[in-house]
Enzyme design. Structure first.
Site, PDB file in Angstrom:
ATOM      1  CG  PHE A 110      -1.776  -1.267   1.280  1.00 56.16           C
ATOM      2  CD1 PHE A 110      -2.963  -1.364   0.576  1.00 56.16           C
ATOM      3  CD2 PHE A 110      -1.347  -2.358   2.017  1.00 56.16           C
ATOM      4  CE1 PHE A 110      -3.718  -2.520   0.625  1.00 56.16           C
ATOM      5  CE2 PHE A 110      -2.099  -3.521   2.064  1.00 56.16           C
ATOM      6  CZ  PHE A 110      -3.289  -3.605   1.367  1.00 56.16           C
ATOM      7  CB  ILE A 137       0.539  -3.936  -5.118  1.00 58.92           C
ATOM      8  CG1 ILE A 137      -0.456  -2.848  -5.539  1.00 58.92           C
ATOM      9  CG2 ILE A 137       1.964  -3.523  -5.458  1.00 58.92           C
ATOM     10  CD1 ILE A 137      -0.237  -1.508  -4.843  1.00 58.92           C
ATOM     11  CB  ILE A 157     -15.720   0.654 -14.626  1.00 52.83           C
ATOM     12  CG1 ILE A 157     -16.076   1.892 -13.784  1.00 52.83           C
ATOM     13  CG2 ILE A 157     -15.269  -0.497 -13.743  1.00 52.83           C
ATOM     14  CD1 ILE A 157     -14.919   2.497 -13.033  1.00 52.83           C
ATOM     15  CD  GLN A 189      -7.759  -1.769  -6.122  1.00 53.67           C
ATOM     16  OE1 GLN A 189      -7.136  -0.732  -5.962  1.00 53.67           O
ATOM     17  NE2 GLN A 189      -7.385  -2.899  -5.550  1.00 53.67           N
ATOM     18  CE  LYS A 222     -12.506  10.687 -13.870  1.00 58.87           C
ATOM     19  NZ  LYS A 222     -13.100  12.014 -13.508  1.00 58.87           N
ATOM     20  N   GLY A 223      -8.108   6.784 -12.253  1.00 60.23           N
ATOM     21  CA  GLY A 223      -7.671   5.891 -11.187  1.00 60.23           C
ATOM     22  C   GLY A 223      -8.725   5.628 -10.129  1.00 60.23           C
ATOM     23  CD  GLU A 237      -3.454   5.816  -4.240  1.00 59.25           C
ATOM     24  OE1 GLU A 237      -3.633   5.673  -3.028  1.00 59.25           O
ATOM     25  OE2 GLU A 237      -2.520   5.274  -4.855  1.00 59.25           O
TER      26      GLU A 237
END
Length: 744
Positions: A248, A474, A635, A644, A707-708, A711
């Site tokens: 992380f 990860i 997505i 996630q 897009k991410g 986080e």
């Protein structure tokens, strides 16, 4: 071969079978001939010098090959001398130079290393090493030393740095508002506790050729760092990390134990394996830094924000500056005309912190989103309505349009799913027997980052496709996303596509971190598939009569073949390769951001809604319902993306209610050094998490429209829970974690 997915279902994880059967190989599981085992000995003081180090008993213990310390260690030729800054740190200082001298910088610092023929013998001998110290007064208590904070070196050098003092409008303009509040918030240090402990196998194949089997989040950044440290050509350093058992942020930095293992392998001329203990994970591989925040916020009585002032100070080590973006969300999330931010760091006698999921944004969101909730109560306005009222239609910090922003859609999806209309405006209203019931929400945001990346594609004559990238995974399912991007782009069935990763010799990719992997590597997958399609169409036009003169726009790709749009003419890739007499197609393509991206402000957004039950007698908190919503562009895979978001909520529950690295400041040592004392959420702490996606593409960020997610999944969860607890009890807790003793 088993079909990986049905047309109406997301692609299942392509590496799932390897992981559940144990076939996936992690760093510590590589077995090299004649490999030896290293165990670290650590300091028991926080600051001072080693006065004497007795290693004789350890050296004479059975199976011991070497005992290494500052007294006899070789020095990496790339070690910077005193007061020199290497290339790795983005700010001041330098990474800890293991076994460099007799100075002690933090409690738990490696002071010696035993290398033996078995792990058990190395562990036993390590306990025989005895050290005596000259102790110096240490500084480890952030709260007692807030006046010692300093501006980071990067901000001193560059006034336009994101860490520099920022003023929009009038400094501390919130003070002129009709309604204003001033609050302080405390965020504890949080420790990295992934399932896989940090481990490395170091092997010098020749004097100038190094191979590492290492737990890292970037094979090539690691390759570059150790090439510099040992003054080797990067191509002579190979880093292997195809599987990473959770990370992380703890594997974004190269740590002293890695250099120690490489050093040992060099000295004994044999491969060396070193794995940290769970206790050593608490002070050797970084952590989310303890942070103090102060917010002043003001609004007109109609709910329009007048100003926000946000001050933050976080801990760093005495030898290396660590910084993070605690104040970014404050600068751009709301329409307040007057915004003042001040970021400081406090060098202390502790090990260097590192980014943790949601980096500084999660820390900053706890204070900001709690403050927004607080002033909403003061104004007697619904917190959701207050956020909508102060929604920004363009970036107020950069004065640029958003590449896309569907935050209001997230508000609507989440509010409906959680039953926000049931939430009372007055705190402490709802109850069920002894349980008080409350609802809370908060917003999160993180930059929609994209880097350049390359991907190799090898299309075999039988129609199978191999893709390769140096990127690691990860846990989010990188290989699965890349296979899905490829099968959608070129029409080859997913079970005929292989994505290989985690090898520094593969084409260029950076760290997996900062929610940028799909945007970056996925764009390269798309680019290489597009070139493959062009080549296939050219082959078809030359070798299949029905395709003569065909252009790419006239051909569709599906089911492993090509078909002329609107016609019956079609061919499989395998048939085409055979008729054309072509060998395998093998190429590498690069994808990088275009100039148009610099004209927009690019962010992902999340909104987290929770319902909590708080026991009126014991103060126990249960998160009974959670809805998490994301504006993360297109997505790619609903299942892995949903995983996630669920993982982020789980981490946010830990942040809000459980995690607290408690230090005994008499010794500067953490008392919470294992998973018995350092609490993390378990299954019983996490309710069913409902995930909602806006699922609208953003083609300014990248050609897939993504897009991410990684986080934003955690940013805002902790304040949503804190806000729900206030709604349930009327008690505002500004110091995390919110434990029962703070509620009774």
């Amino acid at each position: 071969m088993n079909t990986l997915f049905k047309a109406d279902e997301p692609l299942q994880r392509v590496d799932g079978r390897l992981k559940v059967t144990g076939a996936a190989k992690y760093a510590a599981e590589y077995v090299l001939p004649d490999c030896k085992y290293a165990v670290l000995v650590t300091s028991s003081i926080a600051k001072g010098r080693i006065k004497s180090l007795d290693t004789k008993a350890a050296a004479n213990a059975p199976g011991v090959i070497a005992v290494i310390s500052y007294q006899n260690a070789i020095r990496p030729p790339g070690y910077p001398a005193d007061n020199e800054h290497p290339t790795e740190p983005p700010t001041g200082g330098q990474p800890h130079r293991v076994f460099y001298d007799n100075k002690i910088y933090f409690n738990g610092q490696p002071i010696a290393m035993v290398v033996a023929d078995t792990f058990e013998r190395a562990t036993y001998a390590a306990h025989l090493v005895k050290a005596q110290y000259t102790v110096e007064e240490h500084l480890t208590d952030l709260n007692k030393n807030l006046d010692k904070g300093v501006l980071p070196q990067s901000a001193k050098k560059n006034p336009k740095s994101a860490l520099a003092d920022y003023d929009r409008g009038v400094v501390d303009g919130y003070k002129t508002a009709a309604v204003k509040l001033e609050m302080e918030y405390e965020h504890p240090a949080e420790m990295h506790n992934p399932m896989e402990l940090q481990a490395i196998v170091a092997h010098w194949e020749a004097d100038d050729k190094l191979t590492l089997y290492d737990k890292v989040q970037g094979t090539q950044p690691t390759q570059q760092n150790f090439a510099k440290e040992w003054k080797l050509s990067p191509e002579n350093v190979k880093v292997i990390a195809p599987f990473v058992g959770g990370a992380f942020g703890n594997a974004l930095h190269n740590w002293p134990h890695e250099t120690a293992a490489i050093m040992a392998a060099k000295m004994i001329k044999k491969p060396v394996k070193l794995m940290l203990t769970r206790e050593q994970m608490f002070f050797m591989v970084g952590y989310r830094p303890r942070t103090y925040q102060r917010i002043g916020i003001g609004a007109n009585r109609d709910g329009k924000l007048v100003g926000i002032s946000h001050f933050s100070i976080g801990q760093t080590s005495s030898y290396e500056e660590f910084t993070e973006s605690v104040l970014q969300q404050t600068r751009m999330m709301y329409t307040a005309p007057n915004v003042t931010t001040r970021y400081r760091i406090l060098p202390m006698d502790v090990s260097t912190p590192i980014w943790m999921r949601g980096p500084g944004e999660a820390t900053g969101a706890f204070a900001l989103e709690s403050a927004i909730d607080e002033i909403a109560y003061e104004l007697n306005i619904d917190p959701l309505e207050l956020r909508i009222l102060n929604h920004t239609d363009q970036d107020p910090e950069k004065n640029m349009p958003w590449s896309s922003k569907y935050l209001k859609e997230c508000f609507k999806l989440g509010a409906e799913a959680i039953g926000w209309d049931k939430r009372p405006l007055k705190a402490g209203t709802l109850s069920d027997g002894p349980w008080k019931i409350g609802y809370g929400m908060a917003v999160g945001t993180f930059g929609a980052n994209r880097r350049s990346a390359k991907v190799r594609a090898k299309l075999f004559a039988n129609g199978a496709l191999l893709l390769q990238s140096a990127v690691t995974d990860i846990g989010p399912g990188t290989g699965t996303a890349m296979v899905e991007i490829a099968t959608d782009a070129i029409g080859i069935p997913a079970d005929q596509i292989t994505f290989e990763l985690g090898n520094s010799q593969f084409p260029t990719a950076g760290n997996q971190g900062g929610s940028s992997t799909v945007n970056s590597v996925g764009s390269a997958v798309l680019a290489v598939c597009n070139v493959l399609k062009e080549k296939l169409v050219a082959l078809a036009a030359e070798n299949i009569p029905d395709f003569k003169g065909a252009t790419l726009e006239q051909v569709s790709f599906e089911n492993g073949g090509l078909q002329l749009k609107g016609k019956n003419a079609k061919t499989s890739i395998a048939e085409l390769m055979k008729k054309s007499g072509s060998a395998d197609l093998d190429l590498i393509e690069e994808a990088k951001p275009g100039e148009e991206a610099g004209k927009y402000s690019k962010y992902s957004y999340s909104v987290h809604f929770v319902q909590v039950h708080v026991h009126s007698v014991t103060g126990r908190v249960k998160v009974t319902k959670a809805v998490t919503c994301a504006d993360a562009g297109k997505i790619i895979n609903q299942k892995t993306a949903g995983n996630q978001m669920i993982g982020g909520v789980t981490g946010g529950i830990g942040m809000a209610l459980h995690e607290d690295a408690v230090m005994d400041h008499r010794f500067g040592r953490y008392m919470t050094k294992d998973l018995a004392d350092y609490h993390v959420p378990v299954h019983a702490d996490v309710p069913h998490v409902e995930v909602k996606f806006v699922d609208k593409p953003d083609y300014i960020v990248d050609p897939m429209g993504t897009k991410g997610i990684g986080e934003i999944a955690i940013i805002g969860v902790a304040p949503a829970i804190a806000n729900a607890i206030f709604n349930a009890t009327g008690k505002r807790i500004r110091q995390l974690p919110i434990t029962p003793d703070k509620l009774i």
